[in-house]
Design an enzyme around this catalytic site. Structure first.
Site, PDB file in Angstrom:
ATOM      1  N   TYR A 149       0.693  -1.205   0.094  1.00 16.21           N
ATOM      2  CA  TYR A 149      -0.122  -0.032  -0.064  1.00 16.21           C
ATOM      3  C   TYR A 149       1.022   1.123  -0.057  1.00 16.21           C
ATOM      4  O   TYR A 149       1.921   1.342   0.776  1.00 16.21           O
ATOM      5  CB  TYR A 149      -0.976   0.049   1.040  1.00 16.21           C
ATOM      6  CG  TYR A 149      -1.794   1.324   1.288  1.00 16.21           C
ATOM      7  CD1 TYR A 149      -2.790   1.455   0.518  1.00 16.21           C
ATOM      8  CD2 TYR A 149      -1.250   2.069   2.143  1.00 16.21           C
ATOM      9  CE1 TYR A 149      -3.657   2.688   0.507  1.00 16.21           C
ATOM     10  CE2 TYR A 149      -1.982   3.541   2.267  1.00 16.21           C
ATOM     11  CZ  TYR A 149      -3.065   3.799   1.471  1.00 16.21           C
ATOM     12  OH  TYR A 149      -3.876   4.752   1.395  1.00 16.21           O
ATOM     13  N   ASP A 249       9.009   3.239   0.962  1.00 18.03           N
ATOM     14  CA  ASP A 249       8.203   4.076   1.366  1.00 18.03           C
ATOM     15  C   ASP A 249       8.085   3.908   3.036  1.00 18.03           C
ATOM     16  O   ASP A 249       7.722   2.832   3.401  1.00 18.03           O
ATOM     17  CB  ASP A 249       6.785   3.578   0.727  1.00 18.03           C
ATOM     18  CG  ASP A 249       5.655   4.131   1.432  1.00 18.03           C
ATOM     19  OD1 ASP A 249       5.547   4.803   2.592  1.00 18.03           O
ATOM     20  OD2 ASP A 249       4.316   3.874   0.937  1.00 18.03           O
ATOM     21  N   LYS A 278       3.082  10.950   7.833  1.00 17.39           N
ATOM     22  CA  LYS A 278       2.652  10.348   9.092  1.00 17.39           C
ATOM     23  C   LYS A 278       3.129  10.991  10.501  1.00 17.39           C
ATOM     24  O   LYS A 278       2.665  12.016  10.725  1.00 17.39           O
ATOM     25  CB  LYS A 278       2.563   9.086   8.949  1.00 17.39           C
ATOM     26  CG  LYS A 278       1.524   8.307   8.068  1.00 17.39           C
ATOM     27  CD  LYS A 278       0.971   6.804   8.345  1.00 17.39           C
ATOM     28  CE  LYS A 278       0.221   6.373   7.546  1.00 17.39           C
ATOM     29  NZ  LYS A 278      -1.261   6.687   7.532  1.00 17.39           N
TER      30      LYS A 278
END
Length: 428
Positions: A149, A249, A278
């Site tokens: 993802y 990522d 985040k």
């Protein structure tokens, strides 16, 4: 205006506000939050919930942190925002210095973005422009693994699990190359056969591949799967062998979540391009960054400009609170905090293994996962967690927690106990 939520407010919300991953005509019950302090969310009716999600993994220092609050207030007295085109400012310079201090040494250039998805968009653009600049414009595809993802905008969707949440967009996305997700668990002995399919794909397609993109060590929203650091190390070696860039990522794994400051440290490797987000601002504001090596940046720049420029790029408020968050991390307390969370979750989630509807229980750093044998019914399970006094947001077959690092042992124990109780209830 009073900080209350009426029945009319909730009905307006239900009819007009589209929440993440929901149907506007068949939405779940919404729980209005009117305050947050430490690791607790306060609901409009006065109930408090221990937050096991850290606001989608970002609020690592907890809520209403005095040093993060002060950083925002201090910057707000100077300027809230200014365009970054042709202008720079101290918060961006300070934050870039800090990022270069803590990320792998070969990463020397920082591009600030609005969100994690945008940082992945930028990384993909960097990879493609790099090969155009070197005279190899055919290298436009990406190689990745299933169960991954990387975000919900179009370029990131093209490297997410093709059978996952974005399947409805198939046929509209970039044509990338996928291999099976890593089959070697985090603690498994390494076998070269674990990388065989990946190597075959690189050998076959490398002349068309600009970059490999992976979530290092932990595949997050694609299944909360932990895989061997040896796999990641071999990926780095194969990228070098076949002249392909490596994008990591670290949006979910970065800033200590896995027990290392960045998950790639488990494999002792450095990427060509890295995405972070985040937890970058401690959960206060949206901000991300794409870092790359000098070779990538200079190769692109010698042929032109990087074609990206968000309006709110390097927002001074966001940069200031991110800088304060990194200062808290650099104080070093996170290591002991994450280690204690890991120990507590290992011990307190272990009883779930005995439940008939549980397939697996796994913990890495400040990530705890209980994988069920069947998908959960969100309309049923969410109120059960709220009634237990905790905020946990499952998806699919996964009940997982990523607590704020500052969570005390007693609260973590209560969180894990609530998971056990809820799983018992849904089984019955």
């Amino acid at each position: 205006m009073a900080d209350t939520v009426t029945v009319e407010d909730l009905e307006f919300d239900r009819q007009h506000i589209w929440h993440p991953y929901t149907s506007i005509t068949n939405c779940y019950e919404m729980y209005p939050v009117t305050g947050a302090e430490g690791v607790r969310l306060t609901l409009a009716d006065g109930r408090q919930l221990i937050d096991g999600m850290a606001s989608w993994w970002s609020a690592i220092h907890g809520y209403n942190h005095p040093e993060l609050n002060e950083a925002l207030q201090r910057q707000l007295g100077k300027m809230a925002h200014v365009m970054f085109g042709g202008i720079t400012h101290p918060p961006a310079i300070r934050l870039a210095r800090q990022l270069l201090d803590v990320t792998p040494a070969l990463l020397q250039q920082v591009f600030f973005a609005d969100s994690g998805s945008v940082s992945v968009e930028v990384a993909i653009k960097m990879a493609i422009q790099y090969w155009v600049a070197t005279g190899k414009p055919a290298k436009k595809r990406l190689l990745t693994v299933k169960k991954g993802y990387h975000g919900d905008t179009f370029a990131p969707m093209s490297v997410c699990d093709p059978e996952g949440m974005h399947e409805v967009f198939s046929g509209m996305l970039l044509d990338n190359v996928f291999v099976e997700a890593p089959q070697c668990g985090f603690h498994d002995d390494w076998q070269e056969e674990h990388i065989a399919e990946f190597k075959v794909a690189l050998d076959k397609h490398h002349q068309a591949i600009a970059a490999v993109i992976l979530e290092p060590i932990v595949q997050n929203a694609g299944g909360m799967r932990f895989y061997s650091p040896a796999y990641l190390k071999r990926v780095r070696e194969l990228c070098d062998d076949y002249q392909v860039l490596l994008i990591l990522d670290e949006i979910a794994t970065g800033f200590g979540r896995t027990g290392k400051l960045f998950a790639c440290e488990y494999a002792d490797i450095s990427p060509d391009i890295m995405c972070v987000g985040k937890a970058l601002t401690g959960g206060y504001m949206t901000l991300a960054a794409t870092l790359c090596t000098q070779q990538v940046a200079h190769t692109i720049s010698n042929q032109g400009v990087l074609m990206h420029g968000p309006t709110f790029m390097a927002n001074p408020l966001a940069c200031s609170v991110a800088s304060a968050s990194l200062e808290l991390l650099q104080a070093g307390h996170w290591k002991a905090q994450v280690e204690q969370l890991s120990i507590t979750m290992e011990a307190c989630l272990a009883p779930c293994r005995e439940l008939a509807n549980v397939a697996d229980v796994r913990v890495l750093g400040a990530i705890g996962v209980v994988e069920l044998k069947q998908p959960v019914d969100m309309k049923t399970i969410q109120p059960l967690f709220v009634n237990e006094g905790v905020w946990v947001r499952p998806f699919g077959k996964l009940i997982y927690i990523m607590p704020p690092y500052v969570m005390e042992q007693e609260d973590c124990q209560l969180l894990c106990k609530a998971i056990y109780q809820v799983i018992t209830k849904i089984k019955n």
